[in-house]
Design an enzyme around this catalytic site. Structure first.
Site, PDB file in Angstrom:
ATOM      1  N   ASP A  29       0.850  -1.197   0.000  1.00  0.00           N
ATOM      2  CA  ASP A  29       0.000   0.000   0.000  1.00  0.00           C
ATOM      3  C   ASP A  29       0.886   1.248   0.000  1.00  0.00           C
ATOM      4  O   ASP A  29       1.886   1.323   0.717  1.00  0.00           O
ATOM      5  CB  ASP A  29      -0.913  -0.013   1.232  1.00  0.00           C
ATOM      6  CG  ASP A  29      -2.082   0.946   1.095  1.00  0.00           C
ATOM      7  OD1 ASP A  29      -3.220   0.477   0.963  1.00  0.00           O
ATOM      8  OD2 ASP A  29      -1.846   2.183   1.114  1.00  0.00           O
ATOM      9  N   GLY A  91     -15.470   3.383   3.897  1.00  0.00           N
ATOM     10  CA  GLY A  91     -14.290   4.155   3.493  1.00  0.00           C
ATOM     11  C   GLY A  91     -13.628   3.638   2.241  1.00  0.00           C
ATOM     12  O   GLY A  91     -12.503   4.027   1.932  1.00  0.00           O
ATOM     13  N   HIS A  96     -12.266  -1.183  -7.130  1.00  0.00           N
ATOM     14  CA  HIS A  96     -11.809  -2.490  -7.637  1.00  0.00           C
ATOM     15  C   HIS A  96     -11.513  -3.294  -6.381  1.00  0.00           C
ATOM     16  O   HIS A  96     -10.676  -2.873  -5.562  1.00  0.00           O
ATOM     17  CB  HIS A  96     -10.569  -2.284  -8.518  1.00  0.00           C
ATOM     18  CG  HIS A  96      -9.962  -3.533  -9.080  1.00  0.00           C
ATOM     19  ND1 HIS A  96      -9.697  -3.702 -10.435  1.00  0.00           N
ATOM     20  CD2 HIS A  96      -9.523  -4.667  -8.490  1.00  0.00           C
ATOM     21  CE1 HIS A  96      -9.134  -4.876 -10.646  1.00  0.00           C
ATOM     22  NE2 HIS A  96      -9.016  -5.489  -9.473  1.00  0.00           N
ATOM     23  N   HIS A  98     -10.339  -5.219  -3.306  1.00  0.00           N
ATOM     24  CA  HIS A  98      -8.962  -5.421  -2.831  1.00  0.00           C
ATOM     25  C   HIS A  98      -9.014  -5.849  -1.382  1.00  0.00           C
ATOM     26  O   HIS A  98      -9.934  -5.475  -0.634  1.00  0.00           O
ATOM     27  CB  HIS A  98      -8.117  -4.157  -3.004  1.00  0.00           C
ATOM     28  CG  HIS A  98      -8.748  -2.908  -2.472  1.00  0.00           C
ATOM     29  ND1 HIS A  98      -9.739  -2.238  -3.159  1.00  0.00           N
ATOM     30  CD2 HIS A  98      -8.554  -2.217  -1.321  1.00  0.00           C
ATOM     31  CE1 HIS A  98     -10.114  -1.172  -2.466  1.00  0.00           C
ATOM     32  NE2 HIS A  98      -9.415  -1.144  -1.332  1.00  0.00           N
TER      33      HIS A  98
HETATM   34  P1  5GP Z   1      -9.718   1.459   0.363  1.00  0.00           P
HETATM   35  O1  5GP Z   1      -9.740   2.793   1.071  1.00  0.00           O
HETATM   36  O2  5GP Z   1     -10.445   1.536  -0.966  1.00  0.00           O
HETATM   37  O3  5GP Z   1     -10.145   0.308   1.188  1.00  0.00           O
HETATM   38  O4  5GP Z   1      -8.195   1.166   0.047  1.00  0.00           O
HETATM   39  C1  5GP Z   1      -7.494   1.724  -1.009  1.00  0.00           C
HETATM   40  C2  5GP Z   1      -6.038   1.654  -0.635  1.00  0.00           C
HETATM   41  O5  5GP Z   1      -5.277   1.823  -1.810  1.00  0.00           O
HETATM   42  C3  5GP Z   1      -5.586   2.738   0.353  1.00  0.00           C
HETATM   43  O6  5GP Z   1      -5.030   2.112   1.515  1.00  0.00           O
HETATM   44  C4  5GP Z   1      -4.554   3.538  -0.428  1.00  0.00           C
HETATM   45  O7  5GP Z   1      -3.472   3.954   0.365  1.00  0.00           O
HETATM   46  C5  5GP Z   1      -4.125   2.566  -1.514  1.00  0.00           C
HETATM   47  N1  5GP Z   1      -3.714   3.190  -2.753  1.00  0.00           N
HETATM   48  C6  5GP Z   1      -4.363   4.194  -3.417  1.00  0.00           C
HETATM   49  N2  5GP Z   1      -3.710   4.500  -4.548  1.00  0.00           N
HETATM   50  C7  5GP Z   1      -2.621   3.671  -4.598  1.00  0.00           C
HETATM   51  C8  5GP Z   1      -1.559   3.514  -5.551  1.00  0.00           C
HETATM   52  O8  5GP Z   1      -1.478   4.194  -6.577  1.00  0.00           O
HETATM   53  N3  5GP Z   1      -0.616   2.567  -5.274  1.00  0.00           N
HETATM   54  C9  5GP Z   1      -0.682   1.804  -4.146  1.00  0.00           C
HETATM   55  N4  5GP Z   1       0.290   0.908  -3.968  1.00  0.00           N
HETATM   56  N5  5GP Z   1      -1.672   1.923  -3.243  1.00  0.00           N
HETATM   57  C10 5GP Z   1      -2.625   2.846  -3.464  1.00  0.00           C
HETATM   58 ZN    ZN Z   2     -10.484  -2.557 -11.938  1.00  0.00          ZN
END
Ligand code: 5GP
Ligand code: ZN
Length: 112
Positions: A29, A91, A96, A98
């Site tokens: 991340d 949040g 996509h 993950h």
């Molecule tokens: P969510 O908030 O959708 O559960 O998690 C998305 C995660 O993706 C966040 O922890 C954020 O730091 C990570 N993230 C967002 N953009 C990027 C990126 O360009 N590269 C990487 N490695 N992580 C990303």
């Molecule tokens: Zn996607």
């Protein structure tokens, strides 16, 4: 489709990659919330947990197999947490699916 994690999974955008096979990619991340914080994503675009069905659930099972393998490789013997945020209140910021894997410190429960 303009999807950040589709592009990272396809290698069209850079990432600090940890594991890759035909079906999934794992990468660290960019904004870690724990000393160990990586994400596992399917190469196929699935938006959220709400889009898991009989046709793609084997892929989700595979993701958990990969998580178990990586946890052993990284020696996460003290434990770890797997999180998949789904929808606005959770949040979720990337549309996509993950799976966050967090480890390396005591993780509070319940989460914020
Ligand atoms: P969510 O908030 O959708 O559960 O998690 C998305 C995660 O993706 C966040 O922890 C954020 O730091 C990570 N993230 C967002 N953009 C990027 C990126 O360009 N590269 C990487 N490695 N992580 C990303
Ligand atoms: Zn996607």
């Amino acid at each position: 489709m303009d999807c950040l994690f589709c592009k990272i999974a396809a290698g069209q955008l850079p990432s600090n990659s940890l594991y890759e096979d035909d079906l999934v990619k794992a990468f660290y991340d960019i904004n870690p919330g724990a000393p160990v914080h990586f994400l596992v994503v399917p190469k196929q675009h699935i938006a959220t947990i709400n889009d898991i069905n009989a046709g793609n659930s084997a892929l989700i099972a595979h993701i958990y197999e990969v998580i178990a393998k990586l946890a052993a490789q990284l020696k996460l013997d003290k434990g770890y947490r797997v999180v998949s945020n789904c929808g606005e209140d959770s949040g979720q910021t990337v549309g996509h699916i993950h799976f966050h894997v967090l480890a390396g410190r005591l993780l509070a429960w319940p989460p914020g």
